[in-house]
Write a protein that holds these residues in place. Structure first.
Motif, PDB file in Angstrom:
ATOM      1  N   UNK A 104      27.939  34.284  32.199  1.00  9.71           N
ATOM      2  CA  UNK A 104      26.239  34.164  32.259  1.00  9.71           C
ATOM      3  C   UNK A 104      25.664  35.269  31.597  1.00  9.71           C
ATOM      4  N   UNK A 105      25.800  36.471  31.679  1.00  6.66           N
ATOM      5  CA  UNK A 105      25.140  37.743  31.962  1.00  6.66           C
ATOM      6  C   UNK A 105      25.681  38.447  30.405  1.00  6.66           C
ATOM      7  N   UNK A 106      26.760  37.512  30.106  1.00  7.32           N
ATOM      8  CA  UNK A 106      27.594  38.153  28.675  1.00  7.32           C
ATOM      9  C   UNK A 106      28.059  38.896  28.579  1.00  7.32           C
ATOM     10  N   UNK A 107      28.905  39.106  29.915  1.00  9.24           N
ATOM     11  CA  UNK A 107      29.549  40.402  29.700  1.00  9.24           C
ATOM     12  C   UNK A 107      31.290  40.206  30.041  1.00  9.24           C
ATOM     13  N   UNK A 108      31.676  39.142  30.205  1.00  6.10           N
ATOM     14  CA  UNK A 108      33.161  38.830  30.463  1.00  6.10           C
ATOM     15  C   UNK A 108      33.337  37.327  29.473  1.00  6.10           C
ATOM     16  N   UNK A 109      34.198  37.767  29.232  1.00  6.55           N
ATOM     17  CA  UNK A 109      34.929  36.546  29.075  1.00  6.55           C
ATOM     18  C   UNK A 109      36.422  35.010  29.775  1.00  6.55           C
TER      19      UNK A 109
ATOM     20  N   UNK B   2      34.015  46.058  26.171  1.00  7.86           N
ATOM     21  CA  UNK B   2      35.334  47.342  26.963  1.00  7.86           C
ATOM     22  C   UNK B   2      36.614  47.074  25.863  1.00  7.86           C
ATOM     23  N   UNK B   3      36.331  45.251  25.342  1.00  9.11           N
ATOM     24  CA  UNK B   3      37.409  45.074  24.815  1.00  9.11           C
ATOM     25  C   UNK B   3      38.831  44.883  25.940  1.00  9.11           C
ATOM     26  N   UNK B   4      38.449  45.019  26.753  1.00  8.77           N
ATOM     27  CA  UNK B   4      39.821  44.643  27.463  1.00  8.77           C
ATOM     28  C   UNK B   4      39.813  44.049  28.621  1.00  8.77           C
ATOM     29  N   UNK B   5      41.039  43.969  29.090  1.00  9.11           N
ATOM     30  CA  UNK B   5      41.470  42.982  30.483  1.00  9.11           C
ATOM     31  C   UNK B   5      40.809  43.378  31.386  1.00  9.11           C
ATOM     32  N   UNK B   6      39.503  42.808  31.960  1.00 11.31           N
ATOM     33  CA  UNK B   6      39.158  42.592  33.601  1.00 11.31           C
ATOM     34  C   UNK B   6      39.965  42.943  34.296  1.00 11.31           C
ATOM     35  N   UNK B   7      40.049  41.304  35.213  1.00 10.61           N
ATOM     36  CA  UNK B   7      41.135  40.968  35.702  1.00 10.61           C
ATOM     37  C   UNK B   7      42.011  39.811  35.671  1.00 10.61           C
TER      38      UNK B   7
ATOM     39  N   UNK C 228      36.439  41.660  15.351  1.00 12.75           N
ATOM     40  CA  UNK C 228      35.878  42.620  15.545  1.00 12.75           C
ATOM     41  C   UNK C 228      36.561  42.987  16.394  1.00 12.75           C
ATOM     42  N   UNK C 229      37.808  42.164  17.029  1.00 16.51           N
ATOM     43  CA  UNK C 229      38.075  42.276  18.341  1.00 16.51           C
ATOM     44  C   UNK C 229      39.420  41.132  18.618  1.00 16.51           C
ATOM     45  N   UNK C 230      40.297  41.014  18.901  1.00 15.59           N
ATOM     46  CA  UNK C 230      41.118  40.531  19.375  1.00 15.59           C
ATOM     47  C   UNK C 230      41.823  40.399  21.096  1.00 15.59           C
ATOM     48  N   UNK C 231      41.841  39.578  22.194  1.00 15.16           N
ATOM     49  CA  UNK C 231      42.272  39.663  23.137  1.00 15.16           C
ATOM     50  C   UNK C 231      44.174  39.106  23.036  1.00 15.16           C
ATOM     51  N   UNK C 232      44.411  39.518  24.447  1.00 15.54           N
ATOM     52  CA  UNK C 232      46.045  39.082  24.147  1.00 15.54           C
ATOM     53  C   UNK C 232      45.668  37.887  25.013  1.00 15.54           C
ATOM     54  N   UNK C 233      46.645  36.967  25.245  1.00 18.66           N
ATOM     55  CA  UNK C 233      46.901  36.241  25.879  1.00 18.66           C
ATOM     56  C   UNK C 233      48.513  36.019  26.550  1.00 18.66           C
TER      57      UNK C 233
ATOM     58  N   UNK D  38      42.576  34.907  32.313  1.00 19.82           N
ATOM     59  CA  UNK D  38      42.919  36.023  32.107  1.00 19.82           C
ATOM     60  C   UNK D  38      41.106  36.850  32.371  1.00 19.82           C
ATOM     61  N   UNK D  39      40.438  37.450  32.633  1.00 15.74           N
ATOM     62  CA  UNK D  39      39.455  37.914  32.366  1.00 15.74           C
ATOM     63  C   UNK D  39      38.634  38.335  31.066  1.00 15.74           C
ATOM     64  N   UNK D  40      37.614  39.083  30.394  1.00 10.99           N
ATOM     65  CA  UNK D  40      37.935  39.829  30.004  1.00 10.99           C
ATOM     66  C   UNK D  40      36.550  41.070  29.944  1.00 10.99           C
TER      67      UNK D  40
END
Length: 120
Positions: free
Chosen positions: A24-29, A50-55, A7-12, A44-46
């Motif tokens: 806990x809210x499930x919005x961030x990984x 949105x499937x994007x880097x948050x910070x 479904x999605x892939x995050x860069x590392x 890295x916090x995604x």
């Protein structure tokens, strides 16, 4: 049940992610990655929606062992906590407490709320 399609892939960075933690809210990984080009390990916090880097958080100089989320004020809009912290510990003998910024940021190193040393 595992999905049949990606479904999605995050860069590392560096050798990839060694540890992950959902908020806990499930919005961030959060993904502890490294080492980066300068030898440090980054978290890295995604944004999952949105499937994007948050910070990104820096400061660890060795492998991150664990990450734990903490949140407060759960009455915010869309049931997203107004204040969220990520606590991380690593083999460099440090524990860091980071506050998640409300808005996405391209800065790599966000300020540490607290830096604790654990005995090694």
């Amino acid at each position: 049940v595992l999905p049949a399609t990606l479904r999605m892939q995050f860069p590392t960075v560096g050798s990839g992610a060694f540890r992950i933690a959902h908020s806990p809210c499930g919005n961030f990984l959060a993904a502890a990655c490294g080492p980066s080009d300068d030898g440090d390990f980054e978290i890295l916090v995604f944004s999952v929606a949105r499937g994007k880097l948050h910070c990104a958080f820096g400061h660890h100089h060795r492998l991150v062992y664990d990450m734990v989320w903490h949140s407060a004020n759960k009455e915010g809009p869309q049931r997203i906590p107004r204040h969220q912290w990520l606590i991380s510990s690593s083999s460099d003998g440090a524990v860091f407490v980071f506050e998640l910024p409300e808005e996405s940021s391209s800065e790599v190193l966000h300020p540490v709320v607290q830096h604790l040393l654990h005995p090694s």
